[in-house]
Write a protein that holds these residues in place. Structure first.
Motif, short mmCIF file in Angstrom:
data_model
loop_
_atom_site.label_atom_id
_atom_site.label_comp_id
_atom_site.label_asym_id
_atom_site.label_seq_id
_atom_site.Cartn_x
_atom_site.Cartn_y
_atom_site.Cartn_z
N UNK A 94 67.13 23.79 32.41
CA UNK A 94 66.51 22.63 33.07
C UNK A 94 65.40 23.10 34.02
N UNK A 95 65.67 24.20 34.75
CA UNK A 95 64.64 24.78 35.64
C UNK A 95 63.43 25.22 34.80
N UNK A 96 63.71 25.85 33.65
CA UNK A 96 62.62 26.30 32.76
C UNK A 96 61.78 25.10 32.30
N UNK A 97 62.45 23.99 31.99
CA UNK A 97 61.73 22.79 31.55
C UNK A 97 60.84 22.25 32.68
N UNK A 98 61.37 22.24 33.91
CA UNK A 98 60.59 21.77 35.06
C UNK A 98 59.37 22.68 35.28
N UNK A 99 59.57 23.99 35.14
CA UNK A 99 58.47 24.95 35.29
C UNK A 99 57.40 24.68 34.23
N UNK A 100 57.83 24.37 33.01
CA UNK A 100 56.87 24.08 31.93
C UNK A 100 56.08 22.80 32.22
N UNK A 101 56.74 21.81 32.82
CA UNK A 101 56.03 20.58 33.22
C UNK A 101 54.97 20.94 34.27
N UNK A 102 55.35 21.75 35.27
CA UNK A 102 54.41 22.15 36.32
C UNK A 102 53.24 22.95 35.74
N UNK A 103 53.54 23.86 34.80
CA UNK A 103 52.49 24.67 34.17
C UNK A 103 51.50 23.79 33.42
N UNK A 104 52.05 22.82 32.69
CA UNK A 104 51.20 21.92 31.93
C UNK A 104 50.31 21.11 32.87
N UNK A 105 50.90 20.63 33.98
CA UNK A 105 50.12 19.87 34.97
C UNK A 105 49.04 20.74 35.61
N UNK A 106 49.38 22.00 35.90
CA UNK A 106 48.42 22.92 36.52
C UNK A 106 47.22 23.15 35.60
N UNK A 107 47.50 23.37 34.30
CA UNK A 107 46.41 23.59 33.33
C UNK A 107 45.52 22.36 33.27
N UNK A 108 46.15 21.18 33.20
CA UNK A 108 45.39 19.93 33.10
C UNK A 108 44.56 19.72 34.36
N UNK A 109 45.15 19.98 35.53
CA UNK A 109 44.44 19.76 36.79
C UNK A 109 43.27 20.74 36.93
N UNK A 110 43.47 21.98 36.45
CA UNK A 110 42.38 22.96 36.48
C UNK A 110 41.21 22.49 35.63
N UNK A 111 41.53 21.92 34.45
CA UNK A 111 40.47 21.37 33.59
C UNK A 111 39.76 20.21 34.30
N UNK A 112 40.57 19.32 34.92
CA UNK A 112 40.03 18.15 35.61
C UNK A 112 39.07 18.55 36.73
N UNK A 113 39.45 19.59 37.48
CA UNK A 113 38.62 20.04 38.60
C UNK A 113 37.27 20.59 38.15
N UNK A 114 37.19 20.98 36.87
CA UNK A 114 35.96 21.58 36.36
C UNK A 114 35.01 20.56 35.73
N UNK A 115 35.42 19.29 35.71
CA UNK A 115 34.55 18.27 35.13
C UNK A 115 33.38 18.00 36.08
N UNK A 116 32.20 17.96 35.50
CA UNK A 116 31.01 17.78 36.35
C UNK A 116 30.42 16.39 36.21
N UNK A 117 30.81 15.66 35.16
CA UNK A 117 30.19 14.34 34.99
C UNK A 117 31.11 13.23 35.46
#
Lengths: 195, 195
Positions: free
Chosen positions: A172-195
């Motif tokens: 269950x902890x591993x699943x929560x970590x995977x959710x956080x990792x997925x959110x981190x990747x998405x947020x990193x992409x979001x922060x790089x949007x320029x338009x």
């Protein structure tokens, strides 16, 4: 990042809000958090596998002259659980190495962010379903089911059940970590949007 | 694809690699696919809930003078399954409405992409774990487990088991749709990166 000598970038920089800019230090911090979460994923999945595999316990059961063992291989759900966590553990090793590579070669960051976001979601599906399956079987072992005469197992095999419960909690902890990792990747992409 | 008469797009096309350009029509196509997938998610979760809830079957069991019913409420895993799918179904209704709003107000696209990517992953974890739990219990019902004397149920309650199997298969489809939705949101963000 675009080169500061690029006239198009320079023109945009004066008109865009500050949050569109991603300083290199922010990216670096993101990469470090990413590696830390992946190391946590590796630890959680590895320990969960070890705890599940070492759960064997032999006990005397009413009416039988010899001890009967309880192993994780007796339940297909637990076999699926170990297989799914082994895949997640192997995946975490590969992505730790790739994440470390990205810290030293930031130019690869954007490309790998997409791949990480894709694969993290797939591995999350695998780990979450395995956790659900193991949890459901463990719950029947703990409480039984009087409607279909499935008896409790944990009153006899207490050590086995403790191992299964700990392993499921770690998954269950591993699943929560995977959710956080997925959110981190998405947020990193979001922060790089320029338009 | 972007209109060839758009001077800004034409100017950029000569300096930037093609993958950096996100023509409005591409975004619009993405939004339409997004809505279609969310409608599919809604249908899959709704039908899965209905199939599971209507699975009740009463049969004569050996040694008992009256019929005994089999209901989904007899297993905590199936109750969790219905609850999780109800959350996913409700979520799909909200996101269908928001996605349609985004098609008509494209300026909101970027902000909602992030929220969709975050929430899709969470709902995926919920649906995948529920599918795993229901699948594990259904498998014991189908095959039994001789090691712990858990008897087969599906040889008696065939209609009940068919409902449970169909419902689990639909939940698996819902989980796959959520993976695709999450990937679509991430890819849309990726396509909008300009640096």
């Amino acid at each position: 990042m675009a080169s500061s000598t690029d006239p198009e970038f320079a023109a945009k920089a004066t008109t865009l809000p500050p949050k569109s800019d991603v300083p290199p230090s922010w990216r670096s911090n993101c990469s470090v958090v990413d590696v830390a979460l992946r190391v946590l994923l590796f630890s959680a999945t590895l320990v969960a596998i070890i705890v599940m595999v070492t759960s064997e316990q032999s006990e005397f059961v009413l009416g039988l002259p010899v001890k009967r063992p309880a192993k994780f291989t007796h339940s297909p759900a637990f076999i699926y659980f170990v297989a799914a966590l082994a895949v997640a553990c192997f995946y975490s090793i590969i992505t730790i190495l790739v994440s470390i590579l990205v810290i030293f070669k930031p130019t690869l960051h954007k490309k790998f962010l997409l791949h990480f976001a894709f694969w993290d979601v797939l591995i999350l599906g695998l780990v979450a379903s395995a956790t659900g399956a193991a949890g459901a079987v463990a719950y029947i072992g703990l409480k039984g089911n009087s409607h279909v005469q499935w008896v409790k197992v944990c009153s006899t095999y207490d050590k086995f059940c403790q191992h299964v419960a700990s392993s499921t909690a770690l998954a269950l902890i591993a699943a929560v970590v995977l959710v956080l990792l997925s959110m981190l990747s998405t947020y990193s992409l979001y922060k790089r949007i320029r338009d």
